[in-house]
Design an enzyme around this catalytic site. Sequence first.
Site, mmCIF file in Angstrom:
data_model
loop_
_atom_site.group_PDB
_atom_site.id
_atom_site.type_symbol
_atom_site.label_atom_id
_atom_site.label_comp_id
_atom_site.label_asym_id
_atom_site.label_seq_id
_atom_site.Cartn_x
_atom_site.Cartn_y
_atom_site.Cartn_z
ATOM 1 N N ASN B 386 40.532 34.660 82.950
ATOM 2 C CA ASN B 386 40.262 33.469 83.735
ATOM 3 C C ASN B 386 41.535 32.693 84.055
ATOM 4 O O ASN B 386 42.038 32.758 85.171
ATOM 5 C CB ASN B 386 39.249 32.582 82.992
ATOM 6 C CG ASN B 386 38.745 31.440 83.859
ATOM 7 O OD1 ASN B 386 39.283 31.179 84.926
ATOM 8 N ND2 ASN B 386 37.723 30.756 83.399
ATOM 9 N N ASP B 387 42.086 32.015 83.069
ATOM 10 C CA ASP B 387 43.246 31.156 83.344
ATOM 11 C C ASP B 387 44.424 31.918 83.950
ATOM 12 O O ASP B 387 45.138 31.383 84.792
ATOM 13 C CB ASP B 387 43.710 30.455 82.064
ATOM 14 C CG ASP B 387 42.676 29.453 81.567
ATOM 15 O OD1 ASP B 387 41.912 28.944 82.411
ATOM 16 O OD2 ASP B 387 42.627 29.190 80.360
ATOM 17 N N VAL B 388 44.614 33.167 83.522
ATOM 18 C CA VAL B 388 45.790 33.911 83.985
ATOM 19 C C VAL B 388 45.652 34.374 85.436
ATOM 20 O O VAL B 388 46.593 34.916 86.004
ATOM 21 C CB VAL B 388 46.092 35.136 83.081
ATOM 22 C CG1 VAL B 388 46.399 34.680 81.670
ATOM 23 C CG2 VAL B 388 44.962 36.139 83.098
ATOM 24 N N PHE B 425 40.343 28.758 78.463
ATOM 25 C CA PHE B 425 40.940 27.931 77.415
ATOM 26 C C PHE B 425 41.549 26.647 77.970
ATOM 27 O O PHE B 425 41.539 25.613 77.337
ATOM 28 C CB PHE B 425 42.020 28.703 76.677
ATOM 29 C CG PHE B 425 41.485 29.711 75.726
ATOM 30 C CD1 PHE B 425 40.633 29.325 74.706
ATOM 31 C CD2 PHE B 425 41.826 31.046 75.837
ATOM 32 C CE1 PHE B 425 40.139 30.247 73.810
ATOM 33 C CE2 PHE B 425 41.335 31.981 74.942
ATOM 34 C CZ PHE B 425 40.491 31.584 73.927
ATOM 35 N N ALA B 426 42.101 26.725 79.189
ATOM 36 C CA ALA B 426 42.774 25.553 79.743
ATOM 37 C C ALA B 426 41.765 24.469 80.111
ATOM 38 O O ALA B 426 42.139 23.320 80.339
ATOM 39 C CB ALA B 426 43.601 25.935 80.959
#
Lengths: 98, 460
Positions: B386-388, B425-426
Site C-alpha cells: 500500500n504505502d510503497v 501503516f502511514a
Amino acid sequence: MESMPIMLVGLYVFILATLAGKEVITKVPPTLHTPLMSGANAISGIAIIGGLIISAKADMGDEPIVAILGLVAIIFATINVVGGFMVTDRMLEMFKKK
Amino acid sequence: MTFYADLAYLISAFLFLAGLKQLSSPATARRGNQMAALAMLIAIAVTLVQTEILTWTWIITGVLIGSLVGATAARMVKMTAMPEMVGIFNGFGGGASALVAGAEFLNLQQAGVLPAGPGSTIMLAMLIGAVTFSGSAVAFGKLAGYITGNPVTNNFLRFLNAVLFLFIIVSGVYMVGWDPDMTIFLAFIGVALLLGILLVNAIGGADMPVAISLLNSYSGLAASMAGFILGNMVLIISGALVGASGLILTNIMCKAMNRSLANVVFGGFGTEGATADQIGAGDKTARSVDAEGAAMILGYAQSVIIVPGYGLAVAQAQHDLKKLQDLLEDRGIDVKYAVHPVAGRMPGHMNVLLAEADVPYDQLYDDEEINDQFKDTDVALIVGANDVVNPEARNPQSVIAGMPILDVDYAKNVIIMKRSLSPGFAGIDNPLFYMEKSMMFFGSAKPSMQDLVREVRELD
C-alpha cells in the site's frame, strides 16, 4: 619508542575495522540484506570468546556468580553463533538454485 | 605461544571480513557465510588452547545447550518469521557481552578501584549490551504480536528517558572515578534494561525494520566493547564489522521511508496523520474486479510487473504467486518483480520469501532499477502492498511526501490485490485505488491468488 597502551591500539583497530566493514558491506545487494543481518547476528556471537575467557578462570565453588555469568554468556553467544550461521546457510542455499 | 595465538586471531579477523565480502553476490554468498563460520571456529579454538582452563564442565555444558537451542531455532524457523528470529538473536548477542562486562566488573571490583580504561569500557559494554538485550525482547514481542505494535510514547516517558540517561552517565562516571559500589552497579544495570524497553516500545510496528537494524548494530558495538575490556582484537574487529553492517542497514531503511533516524526513534510515527475524515472521503469510487476479470487482463498482457508487499508475506501466498508467474511466462508474457526496500518486515525480507518460492533473484528489481519501466508495462499487479505504491508521496503536502515509491500508477493497468480500501501503516488514503486504470481485487492474498491461478490456467 614506547609501545602504545592497549586501549589506544584497540581504538585504532576499531576505527579501521569499521571503515573496512563499511566498504565491504555497502556492496551487499538488497537481495541479500536479510542473510547479511542474520550472518552479522552470528558474528556478534563472537562474544563467546569473552564467555570462554571468563569461564576458564572462574571456579563454580569459589566465585559462583562470576562462573554463572560466564556460563550464561556462553549459552547466549553459542545460540547466536550456531543459530545465526545455520539459518543464514539455509537462506543462502535458496538463493543458489536458479 | 601468545604470538601464534595472536597470529591465528588475525587470520580469523581476516576471514570474517573476507566472508562478508563474498556476500556481495548471491553466487558466492554461501561460501562467504561458511568462511565467517570458519573464522568463528578458529577464534574459539585458539581461545580454548591459549587460555588456562580450570574446569571444562561448564564450558562444555554452555556450548551444548547453546548449540542445541541455536540449531533447533535455525531449522524450525519459518522464513516469514525471520524478523522475529533476528530480533531475538540481537538480544542474545548484546546479553552475552553485557554478562562478560558484569563478570569483569566483579573480578576487578574486589580491588576496590576500577582502572579508568577497563572501567569505562565495562560501563559502555554493560549499557549497550543491556539496552540491546531488553530492547530486542520488546522488538521480538512486537514482531511476534505479543505486545501492541503501536508506538508507546508521551512527554512523561520522554522526560523519564532523559532522567534515566542522566542517571546512567552520573553513576557510570562515579563508579569508574570513585567507588565501584555493587548496589550502584545493579541499579545501573536495571536502569539500562528499562531504557532498552522504553526506547523500543516508543517505536511503531511499521518501523521495526529500522529498530532491528539498529539493535543489530548495537549487538556488534557491545561485542567490540567487550573486546576492549579483555584487550582482545578479534572481538573488537568482528564487533565493529557487525556495528557497521547494522548502521548501514539502518540508514538504508530510513532512506527508504524518507525519515531521519531521530524521527523513527523519537517520533512515535503512526499515531498521528491518520484522521477518519481523510479516508474514503468524498465521492471517489474504486472499481473492483473478480478473479476471472483479473485473469483476462493478466493473461492477454505482454508485460507484467508484480509488486509484492507485506500482505503477501502474512498470507504466505508467495508459492501461489510463483505458480502465477510460471503460467504467465508459459504464455510468453514478460514477468518482473519490483521489490521496495521496506516491502517486508526487515531489510531484504521479501527477497528471501520469493527465493523460498524459487523466484530467480535476477527477476527481482528495486525501485531505482525498475521505476522507469512501468510506463511501458501493460499490468502492474500489486499484492498486499500500500504505502510503497502511494502516489501521494509526490505531493509535497502529504505526510509521506518524498518517500521513495514504486511508480506503479504509470503502468497501463493496475490490479491491486488487497483485503479492503483501508490505509497502510502511514495511515493515509491511497489515491491509486481510485484511478481510472486501477482495479481492486478484494480478498485475502492466498485464496485470491489461488483463484487467479485457476482462472489464468483456464484461459486458452
